[in-house]
Write an enzyme that holds these catalytic residues in place. Structure first.
Site, mmCIF file in Angstrom:
data_model
loop_
_atom_site.group_PDB
_atom_site.id
_atom_site.type_symbol
_atom_site.label_atom_id
_atom_site.label_comp_id
_atom_site.label_asym_id
_atom_site.label_seq_id
_atom_site.Cartn_x
_atom_site.Cartn_y
_atom_site.Cartn_z
ATOM 1 C CB THR A 41 0.155 0.538 2.101
ATOM 2 O OG1 THR A 41 0.369 0.059 0.778
ATOM 3 C CG2 THR A 41 -1.177 0.039 2.626
ATOM 4 N N GLY A 181 -14.217 -10.991 6.114
ATOM 5 C CA GLY A 181 -12.881 -11.283 6.637
ATOM 6 C C GLY A 181 -12.703 -10.774 8.053
ATOM 7 C CG HIS A 446 1.903 -0.100 42.481
ATOM 8 N ND1 HIS A 446 1.021 -1.081 42.070
ATOM 9 C CD2 HIS A 446 1.270 0.632 43.430
ATOM 10 C CE1 HIS A 446 -0.106 -0.955 42.770
ATOM 11 N NE2 HIS A 446 0.022 0.078 43.602
HETATM 12 C C1 LIG Z 1 -5.895 -0.364 6.516
HETATM 13 C C2 LIG Z 1 -4.512 -0.850 6.840
HETATM 14 C C3 LIG Z 1 -4.026 -0.714 8.119
HETATM 15 C C4 LIG Z 1 -2.753 -1.141 8.443
HETATM 16 N N1 LIG Z 1 -2.321 -0.988 9.716
HETATM 17 C C5 LIG Z 1 -1.080 -1.399 10.056
HETATM 18 C C6 LIG Z 1 -0.593 -1.195 11.364
HETATM 19 O O1 LIG Z 1 -1.275 -0.640 12.218
HETATM 20 N N2 LIG Z 1 0.659 -1.627 11.644
HETATM 21 C C7 LIG Z 1 1.453 -2.237 10.717
HETATM 22 O O2 LIG Z 1 2.571 -2.615 11.032
HETATM 23 N N3 LIG Z 1 1.008 -2.439 9.459
HETATM 24 C C8 LIG Z 1 -0.227 -2.024 9.099
HETATM 25 N N4 LIG Z 1 -0.653 -2.178 7.813
HETATM 26 C C9 LIG Z 1 0.258 -2.829 6.844
HETATM 27 C C10 LIG Z 1 1.330 -1.846 6.357
HETATM 28 O O3 LIG Z 1 0.688 -0.728 5.800
HETATM 29 C C11 LIG Z 1 2.229 -2.526 5.339
HETATM 30 O O4 LIG Z 1 2.776 -3.694 5.895
HETATM 31 C C12 LIG Z 1 3.374 -1.602 4.933
HETATM 32 O O5 LIG Z 1 2.891 -0.405 4.365
HETATM 33 C C13 LIG Z 1 4.298 -2.296 3.923
HETATM 34 O O6 LIG Z 1 5.336 -1.429 3.605
HETATM 35 P P1 LIG Z 1 6.125 -1.529 2.221
HETATM 36 O O7 LIG Z 1 7.145 -0.450 2.294
HETATM 37 O O8 LIG Z 1 6.557 -2.912 1.986
HETATM 38 O O9 LIG Z 1 5.050 -1.212 1.078
HETATM 39 P P2 LIG Z 1 3.899 -0.055 0.829
HETATM 40 O O10 LIG Z 1 3.695 0.683 2.087
HETATM 41 O O11 LIG Z 1 2.812 -0.769 0.218
HETATM 42 O O12 LIG Z 1 4.637 0.910 -0.164
HETATM 43 C C14 LIG Z 1 4.944 0.560 -1.467
HETATM 44 C C15 LIG Z 1 5.156 1.825 -2.287
HETATM 45 O O13 LIG Z 1 5.690 1.469 -3.537
HETATM 46 C C16 LIG Z 1 5.105 2.268 -4.556
HETATM 47 N N5 LIG Z 1 5.274 1.551 -5.826
HETATM 48 C C17 LIG Z 1 4.797 0.316 -6.142
HETATM 49 N N6 LIG Z 1 5.221 -0.041 -7.382
HETATM 50 C C18 LIG Z 1 5.957 0.991 -7.846
HETATM 51 C C19 LIG Z 1 6.661 1.217 -9.045
HETATM 52 N N7 LIG Z 1 6.753 0.292 -10.005
HETATM 53 N N8 LIG Z 1 7.302 2.404 -9.199
HETATM 54 C C20 LIG Z 1 7.265 3.351 -8.225
HETATM 55 N N9 LIG Z 1 6.627 3.180 -7.067
HETATM 56 C C21 LIG Z 1 5.990 2.006 -6.864
HETATM 57 C C22 LIG Z 1 3.671 2.401 -4.080
HETATM 58 O O14 LIG Z 1 3.031 3.498 -4.704
HETATM 59 C C23 LIG Z 1 3.864 2.579 -2.573
HETATM 60 O O15 LIG Z 1 4.035 3.941 -2.253
HETATM 61 C C24 LIG Z 1 -1.933 -1.737 7.453
HETATM 62 C C25 LIG Z 1 -2.392 -1.859 6.141
HETATM 63 C C26 LIG Z 1 -3.668 -1.417 5.827
HETATM 64 C C27 LIG Z 1 -4.150 -1.553 4.423
#
Ligand SMILES: Cc1cc2nc3c(=O)[nH]c(=O)nc-3n(C[C@H](O)[C@H](O)[C@H](O)COP(=O)(O)OP(=O)(O)OC[C@H]3O[C@@H](n4cnc5c(N)ncnc54)[C@H](O)[C@@H]3O)c2cc1C
Length: 467
Positions: A41, A181, A446
């Site tokens: 994401t 939201g 500063h």
């Molecule tokens: C618009 C937006 C803006 C954001 N801005 C910020 C920010 O500025 N700062 C910040 O800290 N956070 C931000 N976030 C939140 C941040 O993106 C998430 O907290 C973060 O990406 C979570 O990381 P993760 O690795 O847990 O999961 P994700 O980044 O969601 O990654 C999960 C991955 O797992 C893969 N996957 C899922 N199921 C399977 C499966 N069964 N097999 C294979 N692959 C799979 C998916 O395709 C994905 O690539 C934002 C989110 C959004 C939507």
């Protein structure tokens, strides 16, 4: 059959960082990713593309409004939206390619396809063309992240009724944008499109914006956004969106119930939050426990109730933030490698990348009151900071909350210019158990915005110099 020490499912900031740390520690590591690109994401449709749009739209507004006040003469700036989108996409591309490079560099095997845990130690990967293969591994990390939360009765088509993903890609500036939201994503993307020319209305179920953020900061920021031209409808809910005509008609009701009104819009952005994503992983079949919000339950070592299966990031409890996912990824890999990985959940900074920005770490005043902890407040406004005045960016303040008895810093809240950078100082201070006196006695350069941090620390003992 290929065999590994660790297979990480998902390559978002949690998963890819976990895999790299594991490889650094000598574990034979593979990742499984269902998307065409790595980075999850955050890199594809979250942090990175949204920040590209925020940055560009801020410069656009500055060029139109602030430059002239500093004597810089430019023609009225125009917006070439296709080029803006190209710049956003290039940013994403550079980052996701960077992750691919890091996997190669760290000798991490990559598998494209949907991962499913068949049994502890066995991951099945189904590629897009339907081909299946099963991999063997000693450990599995679930890093499958989160998905957009939906509202019953409102269908997201990503064209006119969009989630954050569609809102990043609008081909035209909407005349009227209705955001459902008033959380971080709604305010960030609402700000982008407002700066590019949309009339923005934000509907929020609660009676305040930015739930979870310090109340004083949220109230002051609400007024700033209103001054910028964003309209709010608080204590209200969108219950339906009629998309049958050329114009969208959103039905908006008081949260407590009552007569509905209709708000017309060209685009409706549903930004009510995100939910953990574990679909298709097969967790039920192998008995991995989830809580009542669908989050994978883990112990303090990130291990689920099934030995050898771990989980991190948005798929587990805690703030849905990229850096929280990354730190959990590192800690989980270290635990799997027999080290003592750990995340300090009391010191996770949170940033809202609006203009001005909001950044906070630690406890809010509301949380301290609820916990019955006596605290002192030190506050310093940017109007009294020389650098903020030079930059024509004097909105906001720094607020430090310190324990009334020990002076230990318990929380820091900033609304103001470059809050995202300044909060790192507060996080380090808190990680080292600093008192407000420690920050106050640290020499700050500063003229810098971070002098406001020092002055807020001085203000805890009622001895700020410049205010
Ligand atoms: C618009 C937006 C803006 C954001 N801005 C910020 C920010 O500025 N700062 C910040 O800290 N956070 C931000 N976030 C939140 C941040 O993106 C998430 O907290 C973060 O990406 C979570 O990381 P993760 O690795 O847990 O999961 P994700 O980044 O969601 O990654 C999960 C991955 O797992 C893969 N996957 C899922 N199921 C399977 C499966 N069964 N097999 C294979 N692959 C799979 C998916 O395709 C994905 O690539 C934002 C989110 C959004 C939507």
């Amino acid at each position: 059959m290929a065999s590994y020490d660790l297979i990480v499912i998902g390559t978002g900031p949690g998963g890819y960082v976990c895999a790299i740390r594991a490889a650094q520690l000598g574990l034979k590591t593979a990742v499984v990713e269902k998307n065409a690109t790595y980075g999850g994401t955050c890199l594809n449709v979250g942090c990175i593309p949204s920040k590209a749009l925020l940055h560009a739209s801020e410069l656009y507004e500055e060029a139109g409004e602030t430059f002239a006040k500093m004597g810089i003469k430019v023609d009225k700036p125009g917006m070439d939206l296709p080029t803006l989108h190209k710049y956003r996409r290039q940013n994403v591309e550079a980052n996701v390619n960077g992750v691919a490079f890091l996997f190669k560099k760290n000798k991490i095997d990559t598998f494209h396809g949907m991962g499913r845990i068949v049994a502890p130690g066995q991951v099945e990967v189904k590629a897009d063309d339907g081909k299946m293969q099963t991999l063997e591994t000693k450990n599995i990390v679930i890093a499958t992240g989160s998905d957009v939360a939906r509202l019953p009765g409102i269908e997201i088509d990503e064209k006119r009724v969009v989630s954050s993903t569609g809102a990043l890609e609008l081909p035209k500036v909407p005349q009227r944008l209705l955001v459902v939201g008033a959380g971080i994503i709604g305010l960030e993307l609402g700000s982008v499109w407002r700066r590019l020319g949309a009339q923005v209305t934000i509907v929020e179920y609660l009676d305040h914006i930015l739930p979870g953020i310090d109340g004083e900061v949220a109230r002051q920021f609400h007024r700033m956004l209103q001054k910028q031209g964003i309209a709010f409808k608080l204590s209200s809910k969108v219950t339906a969106v009629d998309a049958s005509g050329k114009v969208l008609k959103a039905k908006v009701e008081p949260a407590a119930g009552g007569a509905a009104e209709t708000i017309e819009a060209d685009i409706v952005l549903v930004a009510i939050g995100r939910v953990p994503f574990t679909d298709g992983l097969g967790l039920e079949a192998i008995g991995v426990e989830k809580d009542n919000r669908g989050r994978v339950v883990i112990d303090p070592h990130f291990q689920t109730n099934v030995a050898g299966i771990y989980a991190i990031g948005d798929a587990v409890a805690g703030p849905m933030l990229a850096h929280k996912a990354e730190d959990e990824g590192v800690a989980a890999a270290e635990n799997i490698a027999g080290k003592a990985g750990h995340v300090n959940y009391d010191v996770i900074p949170n940033v809202v990348y609006t203009s001005p920005e909001i950044a906070s770490v630690g406890k809010t005043e509301e949380e301290l009151k609820a916990a019955g902890i006596a605290y002192e407040v030190g506050k310093f406004p940017f109007t009294a900071n020389a650098r903020a005045r030079a930059n024509l960016a004097t909105e906001g303040f720094v607020k430090i909350l310190a324990d009334a008895k020990t002076d230990r810093v318990l929380g820091v809240h900033i609304v103001g210019p470059d809050a995202e950078t300044m909060i790192a100082e507060a996080a380090i201070a808190m990680e080292f158990g600093a008192s407000s006196e420690d920050i106050a006695r640290t020499c700050h350069a500063h003229p810098t915005l971070s002098e406001a941090m020092k002055e807020a620390a001085l203000a805890v003992a009622k001895r700020a110099i410049n205010f």
